[in-house]
Write an enzyme that holds these catalytic residues in place. Sequence first.
Site, PDB file in Angstrom:
ATOM      1  N   GLU A 167      -6.469  -1.547  34.104  1.00  8.07           N
ATOM      2  CA  GLU A 167      -6.699  -0.183  34.147  1.00  8.07           C
ATOM      3  C   GLU A 167      -6.310   0.330  35.688  1.00  8.07           C
ATOM      4  OE1 GLU A 167     -10.626   0.236  32.811  1.00  8.07           O
ATOM      5  OE2 GLU A 167     -10.231  -0.315  30.686  1.00  8.07           O
ATOM      6  N   GLU A 365      -8.599  -5.240  25.606  1.00  8.16           N
ATOM      7  CA  GLU A 365     -10.064  -4.756  25.489  1.00  8.16           C
ATOM      8  C   GLU A 365     -10.306  -4.024  24.431  1.00  8.16           C
ATOM      9  OE1 GLU A 365     -11.866  -3.420  29.272  1.00  8.16           O
ATOM     10  OE2 GLU A 365     -10.957  -4.778  30.462  1.00  8.16           O
TER      11      GLU A 365
END
Length: 465
Positions: A167, A365
């Site tokens: 991220e 995720e």
Amino acid sequence: MTTYSFPEGFLWGAAASGIQTEGTKNKIHESIWDLWHREQPERFFREIGPETVCETYDRYKDDVQLMKQVGFNSFRTSIQWSRLIKDLETGEPCEDALAFYTAYFEEMIANGITPMINLYHFDMPATLQTQYGGFESKHVVELFVKFARTAFKHFAHLVKHWITFNEPIVPVEGGYLYDFHYPCKKDSKLAVQVGFNITVAHAKTVLAFREMGCDGQIGTVLNLTPSYTRDDRAEDQQAAYYADLLFNRSFLDPMVLNEYPKELCELLDKHGLLPEFNADEMAAIRTAKVDFLGVNYYVPRRVKAREAEYELDYFTPEYYFENYLNPTGRFNPYRDNNEILPTAIYDIAQNIQHNYGNIPWFLAEIGIAMDEGSEGNALEDGMIDDSFRTELMVEHLVQLHHAIDAGANCFGVHQWTFIDNWSWINSFKRRYGFYRLDLATGQRIPKRHGQWFKALAETNAFVAP
Ligand code: FCB
């Protein structure tokens, strides 16, 4: 009932990160999280910082057995820069850290669990932040690549799946726009520079991996969500376009298509925010091809056209839209304002399939949050009942299955997370794990969802209405 089967060799497991699990034992450098918690513990839920974690450093052998008990065939964690590297300027490693990571990865492999190893999970070494400004600095980009080279040199014989960044937009948002990561600045010009420098660090790392002739694959993990609007009105569509351009395409395009969207460059230019760059950096971005993409998905983004005037005195993406809560949305009863939208998984898959060359990707995720206290205590069989999590997982995986049927090149699913872990300023507020961590004793308490997941991983299929 329908049986949903997944492609052969599908990866099933969980994701975590070094800093969120290992603990600080034997670590020579602080990361920005250690530093920030020392300076301002009140910024963290219940003032709990990153020294209070699962103690993986000492417990990794037992934990690998717990991974097996819930069926994992793969697991993602990260190597901490601030643990592995003794000399941050030269990239020389620390012997203890080499021994720890080697033993940890070997333990996974010996138990049939493929390690997928990430190099950066928000964890800048503190001195590189205070001395140079972290990724504000081009020098730190070079130091990151040295760290990556050290990791490849020592672990590439064990690790065949590498990830450069988790991220990458989050440290930009948190550290330079919205004040939820150190250094807590609100500076759009720096935000863009940091985002760009991270992309260069990613690209140069991929190129170093190739140049070193490492056997294996390398990719990146992005948090992607489509932006959904109130309806089809043109001004809302425009708002969604900008949200997508700024939050998704800003990293997805340079990292997967190897070019920045022209519209993004024009927008940044218009606001006087273009970063400093040189030809060598652009060449790295253009030539660094990734092998795969990881996608993190939790909640959908909802946007509408701006109604109120933009009031901040610095640029944020919200200059072009307003966030809003969907009045008819379905919400997670165990976490505030957490909309549930499993079809977003299908939409993400379609986007990758049609606009990003159908690159191989995995759901890196998917997390189903249940806030502290909402899971209840262990039942008579010793397990915590989190069947809510299983129900939602089924819904999301049905959507993923539809996407695979429609041609998505998806090769695995990792749930966030393995053992409830420390998670940034939220600390232990939100629980996501297959196991609960008893903070006082370190005991891991199984949750029922893990049994369902084990059957899923072992049969590579699940049955649902
Ligand atoms: C993701 C992060 C991860 C964790 C979850 C809850 O954005 O990658 O480290 O904190 O959120």
